[in-house]
Write a protein that holds these residues in place. Structure first.
Motif, PDB file in Angstrom:
ATOM      1  N   ARG A  41      46.276  67.918  39.167  1.00 55.73           N
ATOM      2  CA  ARG A  41      47.531  68.857  38.926  1.00 55.73           C
ATOM      3  C   ARG A  41      47.406  69.822  40.259  1.00 55.73           C
ATOM      4  O   ARG A  41      48.530  70.348  40.474  1.00 55.73           O
ATOM      5  N   ALA A  42      46.251  70.084  40.813  1.00 49.87           N
ATOM      6  CA  ALA A  42      46.015  71.163  41.953  1.00 49.87           C
ATOM      7  C   ALA A  42      46.258  70.759  43.176  1.00 49.87           C
ATOM      8  O   ALA A  42      45.873  69.295  43.432  1.00 49.87           O
ATOM      9  N   ARG A  43      46.391  71.280  44.156  1.00 53.35           N
ATOM     10  CA  ARG A  43      46.590  70.794  45.526  1.00 53.35           C
ATOM     11  C   ARG A  43      45.195  71.263  46.429  1.00 53.35           C
ATOM     12  O   ARG A  43      45.252  71.746  47.685  1.00 53.35           O
ATOM     13  N   TYR A  44      43.933  71.388  45.623  1.00 49.97           N
ATOM     14  CA  TYR A  44      42.817  71.845  46.367  1.00 49.97           C
ATOM     15  C   TYR A  44      42.205  70.610  46.985  1.00 49.97           C
ATOM     16  O   TYR A  44      42.530  69.585  46.757  1.00 49.97           O
ATOM     17  N   SER A  45      41.052  70.728  47.727  1.00 50.68           N
ATOM     18  CA  SER A  45      40.369  69.594  48.250  1.00 50.68           C
ATOM     19  C   SER A  45      39.406  69.018  47.054  1.00 50.68           C
ATOM     20  O   SER A  45      39.280  69.640  46.250  1.00 50.68           O
ATOM     21  N   ASP A  46      39.078  67.822  47.378  1.00 52.92           N
ATOM     22  CA  ASP A  46      38.201  67.283  46.265  1.00 52.92           C
ATOM     23  C   ASP A  46      37.030  67.982  45.941  1.00 52.92           C
ATOM     24  O   ASP A  46      36.645  68.264  44.700  1.00 52.92           O
ATOM     25  N   PHE A  47      36.381  68.761  47.015  1.00 57.69           N
ATOM     26  CA  PHE A  47      35.343  69.338  46.742  1.00 57.69           C
ATOM     27  C   PHE A  47      35.413  70.609  46.155  1.00 57.69           C
ATOM     28  O   PHE A  47      34.584  70.954  45.391  1.00 57.69           O
ATOM     29  N   THR A  48      36.554  71.143  46.325  1.00 61.50           N
ATOM     30  CA  THR A  48      37.043  72.356  45.604  1.00 61.50           C
ATOM     31  C   THR A  48      37.280  72.309  44.115  1.00 61.50           C
ATOM     32  O   THR A  48      36.764  72.918  43.430  1.00 61.50           O
ATOM     33  N   ASP A  49      37.752  71.176  43.864  1.00 60.95           N
ATOM     34  CA  ASP A  49      37.970  70.643  42.442  1.00 60.95           C
ATOM     35  C   ASP A  49      36.731  70.462  41.884  1.00 60.95           C
ATOM     36  O   ASP A  49      36.417  71.129  40.844  1.00 60.95           O
ATOM     37  N   PHE A  50      35.729  69.795  42.573  1.00 59.76           N
ATOM     38  CA  PHE A  50      34.258  69.481  42.096  1.00 59.76           C
ATOM     39  C   PHE A  50      33.562  70.880  41.875  1.00 59.76           C
ATOM     40  O   PHE A  50      33.002  70.970  40.970  1.00 59.76           O
TER      41      PHE A  50
END
Length: 137
Positions: A41-50
């Motif tokens: 749902r968000a537009r963050y980077s994969d690492f930020t999500d992690f």
């Protein structure tokens, strides 16, 4: 045999280790749920999500270990900093296992992940028991 198993279950360290494992599984679930919701749902980077998921699971682990596993009443900021330090050490230990596997050209991800996770559990438990929460009787 039944008496020896019952005696083992009565040992405080074993009970703490089981509780620590239950807390860890709940933190892993929180990490996965938060990271995947952000990823979808968000537009963050994969690492930020992690990283956000990891921190949410870590916060949950610290809180539950503090109140349930070790029943600590010490300064929460001091313990929190120690808990975070221990988590980083466990992560480095897992990274070492991944490095050794790569050096040996062993590339079965699930096996390496499991070994690193299992090692991290023991490192995490013992360092937290004997450093972060050592003051708890």
């Amino acid at each position: 045999m039944h008496n020896s198993i019952g005696g083992l279950a009565q040992r405080r360290g074993v009970r703490q280790f089981v509780k620590f494992g239950i807390v860890g599984v709940s933190g892993l679930a929180i990490n996965a749920i938060v990271a995947h919701i952000l990823h979808d749902r968000a537009r963050y980077s994969d690492f930020t999500d992690f990283a956000i998921g990891f921190m949410a699971g870590g916060f949950s682990n610290y809180f539950l270990n503090r109140i349930w596993t070790f029943r600590s009443e010490r300064n929460a900021l001091v313990e929190g900093a120690q808990f975070l330090t221990v988590s980083f050490i466990a992560l480095l230990f897992g990274k070492l296992i991944f490095w050794v596997a790569a050096e040996q050209h062993f590339d079965h991800f699930t096996t390496i992940w499991f070994a690193a996770t299992a090692a991290g559990v023991f490192v995490n438990f013992f360092l937290n028991k004997y450093w972060t929460f050592k003051h708890v009787n």
